[in-house]
Design a protein around this motif. Structure first.
Motif, mmCIF file in Angstrom:
data_model
loop_
_atom_site.group_PDB
_atom_site.id
_atom_site.type_symbol
_atom_site.label_atom_id
_atom_site.label_comp_id
_atom_site.label_asym_id
_atom_site.label_seq_id
_atom_site.Cartn_x
_atom_site.Cartn_y
_atom_site.Cartn_z
ATOM 1 N N GLU A 155 20.970 42.589 -24.852
ATOM 2 C CA GLU A 155 20.043 42.750 -23.589
ATOM 3 C C GLU A 155 20.826 42.774 -22.477
ATOM 4 N N PHE A 156 22.095 41.996 -22.215
ATOM 5 C CA PHE A 156 22.769 42.073 -20.949
ATOM 6 C C PHE A 156 24.097 42.799 -20.954
ATOM 7 N N GLY A 157 24.654 43.109 -22.249
ATOM 8 C CA GLY A 157 25.841 43.602 -22.359
ATOM 9 C C GLY A 157 27.064 42.488 -22.096
ATOM 10 N N ARG A 158 26.746 41.476 -22.200
ATOM 11 C CA ARG A 158 27.538 40.288 -21.665
ATOM 12 C C ARG A 158 26.769 38.913 -22.107
ATOM 13 N N ILE A 159 27.627 37.776 -22.107
ATOM 14 C CA ILE A 159 27.266 36.435 -22.160
ATOM 15 C C ILE A 159 27.666 35.562 -20.998
ATOM 16 N N ASP A 160 28.699 35.935 -20.677
ATOM 17 C CA ASP A 160 29.325 34.930 -19.517
ATOM 18 C C ASP A 160 28.645 35.306 -18.336
ATOM 19 N N GLY A 161 28.521 34.153 -17.453
ATOM 20 C CA GLY A 161 27.743 34.160 -16.125
ATOM 21 C C GLY A 161 26.310 34.318 -16.383
ATOM 22 N N LEU A 162 25.748 34.038 -17.237
ATOM 23 C CA LEU A 162 24.219 34.002 -17.317
ATOM 24 C C LEU A 162 23.562 32.886 -16.991
ATOM 25 N N LYS A 163 22.274 32.950 -16.250
ATOM 26 C CA LYS A 163 21.416 31.788 -15.928
ATOM 27 C C LYS A 163 20.533 31.515 -17.131
ATOM 28 N N VAL A 164 20.426 30.613 -17.694
ATOM 29 C CA VAL A 164 19.669 30.353 -18.702
ATOM 30 C C VAL A 164 18.550 29.134 -18.480
ATOM 31 N N CYS A 165 17.369 29.224 -18.693
ATOM 32 C CA CYS A 165 16.172 28.289 -18.618
ATOM 33 C C CYS A 165 15.664 27.859 -19.925
ATOM 34 N N MET A 166 15.992 26.815 -20.462
ATOM 35 C CA MET A 166 15.620 26.236 -21.723
ATOM 36 C C MET A 166 14.148 25.515 -21.224
ATOM 37 N N VAL A 167 13.292 26.000 -22.062
ATOM 38 C CA VAL A 167 11.634 25.356 -21.807
ATOM 39 C C VAL A 167 11.064 24.775 -23.179
ATOM 40 N N GLY A 168 10.620 23.679 -23.017
ATOM 41 C CA GLY A 168 9.684 23.121 -24.128
ATOM 42 C C GLY A 168 10.193 21.934 -24.785
ATOM 43 N N ASP A 169 10.268 21.915 -26.145
ATOM 44 C CA ASP A 169 10.934 20.883 -26.807
ATOM 45 C C ASP A 169 12.406 20.869 -27.050
ATOM 46 N N LEU A 170 12.853 20.185 -26.069
ATOM 47 C CA LEU A 170 14.293 19.988 -26.083
ATOM 48 C C LEU A 170 14.968 18.974 -26.917
ATOM 49 N N LYS A 171 13.948 18.211 -27.245
ATOM 50 C CA LYS A 171 14.480 16.859 -28.010
ATOM 51 C C LYS A 171 14.743 17.141 -29.374
ATOM 52 N N TYR A 172 13.611 17.791 -30.078
ATOM 53 C CA TYR A 172 13.731 17.971 -31.537
ATOM 54 C C TYR A 172 14.134 19.351 -31.613
ATOM 55 N N GLY A 173 14.249 20.244 -30.684
ATOM 56 C CA GLY A 173 14.309 21.731 -31.221
ATOM 57 C C GLY A 173 15.929 21.890 -31.367
ATOM 58 N N THR A 233 16.168 32.434 -12.802
ATOM 59 C CA THR A 233 16.978 32.652 -14.107
ATOM 60 C C THR A 233 17.097 34.179 -14.425
ATOM 61 N N ASP A 234 18.132 34.290 -15.537
ATOM 62 C CA ASP A 234 18.354 35.533 -16.304
ATOM 63 C C ASP A 234 17.599 35.592 -17.622
ATOM 64 N N VAL A 235 17.585 34.380 -18.127
ATOM 65 C CA VAL A 235 17.000 33.975 -19.617
ATOM 66 C C VAL A 235 16.118 33.073 -19.556
ATOM 67 N N VAL A 236 14.892 33.187 -20.164
ATOM 68 C CA VAL A 236 14.081 32.224 -20.396
ATOM 69 C C VAL A 236 14.019 31.853 -21.952
ATOM 70 N N TYR A 237 14.580 30.886 -22.539
ATOM 71 C CA TYR A 237 14.522 30.382 -23.909
ATOM 72 C C TYR A 237 13.405 29.493 -24.107
ATOM 73 N N GLN A 238 12.079 30.096 -24.435
ATOM 74 C CA GLN A 238 10.944 29.219 -24.862
ATOM 75 C C GLN A 238 10.899 28.698 -26.114
ATOM 76 N N THR A 239 10.635 27.284 -26.340
ATOM 77 C CA THR A 239 10.359 26.765 -27.697
ATOM 78 C C THR A 239 8.943 26.138 -27.861
ATOM 79 N N ARG A 240 8.643 26.213 -29.051
ATOM 80 C CA ARG A 240 7.507 25.445 -29.667
ATOM 81 C C ARG A 240 7.718 23.946 -29.574
ATOM 82 N N ILE A 241 6.687 23.268 -29.197
ATOM 83 C CA ILE A 241 6.225 21.896 -29.421
ATOM 84 C C ILE A 241 6.321 21.581 -30.773
ATOM 85 N N GLN A 242 7.161 20.914 -31.323
ATOM 86 C CA GLN A 242 7.255 20.480 -32.908
ATOM 87 C C GLN A 242 6.531 19.410 -33.074
#
Length: 306
Positions: free
Chosen positions: A145-163, A219-228
Motif C-alpha cells: 500500500e505504501f511502498g515502504r514500512i519504515d517511518g509509518l505512523k500506525v494507530c492500533m484500535v480495539g482489543d489490544l489485550k487479547y488481540g 495516522t498513516d495506518v489504522v489497524y482496527q481489531t475486533r473485541i474478543q
C-alpha cells in the motif's frame, strides 16, 4: 529445521525476502507454481475456529502443488477430547505429514510441544499470545500500500489485550525504523504492561490516546481489531464498543493517503459503508495473506524436495 512459531523467528531480512517471493508468486504462471511443492503433504490442525487462516494455508499449499490433510475444530473432534497431549499429536501427525500448521487455544502449548515434532511446525494463532503469519501478511500489505514500512505512523484500535494479531504485528514492527504507534482501546483491553515495556525497550515509539478522532487525524495506518468477547470477562456494552469503531463520519478525518487494516473477522467495529472507500484495505489484506503464506510454505517445505 525451519519452524515459524513466533515473531522471534523472523528478522527484517527474512520478512523482506518473503515479500520478494510473494511478489514473484503473484505474477508466476500457475503451472510453474504447481511444480514447487509437488509431492509434499501438510497437516492443518485447528483447535479454534478459523476461516481465512486455515483456507489461505490450504490454498497456498494447493497452489504450490502440495496436498493437505486436516482436522477442523480439533479441540472437540480429535483425540484432544480424550486428553491427548500436544506433544503426542506432533509425534503422530509428524509421521504422516511433511509439516504441521496449527492453531491452538493456549498461548504456550505449541512452543512447549515443539521439541517433539519430527517436522516443521507453523503457528497459525495461539490463544491470546501470537499470530506470526498474520503479522507477515500485515507487513506485506503495508509494503504494497505504501511502498515502504519504515517511518509509518500506525494507530492500533480495539482489543489490544487479547488481540494476538496486535501483539505479533507490534513485535515485528520493531524490526523497522521510525515507526510510531498510537494505542487506542477500552481501559480494560489495553496492551498488557509487560508487552508495552518489551516494545519500548526494543525501540518502538508508543503513545496511548483516549480520543479516537484525534488519533485518526494524524495516522498513516489504522489497524482496527475486533473485541474478543470469547476471551474477556468484563461486560462491554454496544455503546462502549461504538466508541472504538470506525464509522462513516471518520472518513473525512483520515488523510487521503491513509489505509484501514483489519485482521478479520469484522463484526461491528468497522461500519459496512466504510468498505467502499479506497482507503479500506482489509480485503486486499486477505488476498495478500495467500501469497505471503505461499512464500512461507515454499521456504519451509522447499528443503523437503530440493
Amino acid at each position: 529445521m525451519y519452524h515459524a512459531i513466533s515473531t522471534d523467528d523472523f528478522t527484517r531480512s527474512t520478512v523482506e525476502r518473503l515479500i520478494r517471493i510473494a511478489e514473484e508468486f503473484r505474477v508466476s504462471p500457475r503451472h510453474i507454481l504447481r511444480a514447487r511443492l509437488q509431492g509434499t503433504l501438510v497437516a492443518t490442525l485447528f483447535y479454534e475456529p478459523s476461516t481465512r487462516t486455515r483456507l489461505s494455508f490450504e490454498a497456498a499449499v494447493a497452489r504450490l502443488g502440495g496436498n493437505v490433510v486436516g482436522a477442523e475444530n480439533a479441540r472437540e473432534n480429535s483425540s484432544a477430547k480424550k486428553g491427548e497431549r500436544l506433544a503426542d499429536v506432533f509425534r503422530v501427525v509428524g509421521a504422516y505429514a511433511d509439516a504441521i500448521v496449527i492453531r491452538h487455544h493456549e498461548n504456550d502449548e505449541i512452543a512447549a510441544a515443539l521439541p517433539y515434532s519430527p517436522v516443521p511446525v507453523i503457528n497459525a494463532g495461539a490463544g491470546s499470545g501470537e499470530h506470526p503469519t498474520q503479522s507477515l501478511l500485515d507487513l506485506y500489505t503495508l509494503w504494497r500500500e505504501f511502498g515502504r514500512i519504515d517511518g509509518l505512523k500506525v494507530c492500533m484500535v480495539g482489543d489490544l489485550k487479547y488481540g494476538r494479531t496486535v501483539h505479533s504485528l507490534l513485535r515485528l514492527l520493531t524490526r523497522f525504523s521510525g515507526i510510531r504507534v498510537t494505542l487506542v482501546s477500552p481501559a480494560e483491553l489495553a496492551l498488557p504492561p509487560s508487552l508495552h515495556r518489551e516494545l519500548v525497550d526494543a525501540g518502538l515509539e508508543l503513545d496511548v490516546a483516549d480520543d479516537l478522532d484525534e488519533a485518526l487525524a494524524s495516522t498513516d495506518v489504522v489497524y482496527q481489531t475486533r473485541i474478543q468477547r470469547e476471551r474477556i470477562t468484563s461486560e462491554l456494552t454496544a455503546e462502549d464498543e461504538e466508541d472504538f469503531a470506525i464509522l462513516p463520519r471518520h472518513l473525512p478525518i483520515l488523510a487521503p493517503t491513509a489505509r484501514i487494516l483489519h485482521p478479520l473477522p469484522r463484526v461491528n467495529e468497522i461500519h459496512l459503508e466504510v468498505d467502499g472507500d479506497e482507503r479500506a484495505a482489509y480485503f486486499r489484506q486477505v488476498q495478500n495473506g495467500l501469497y505471503i503464506r505461499m512464500a512461507l510454505m515454499d521456504e519451509i517445505l522447499g528443503g523437503v524436495l530440493r
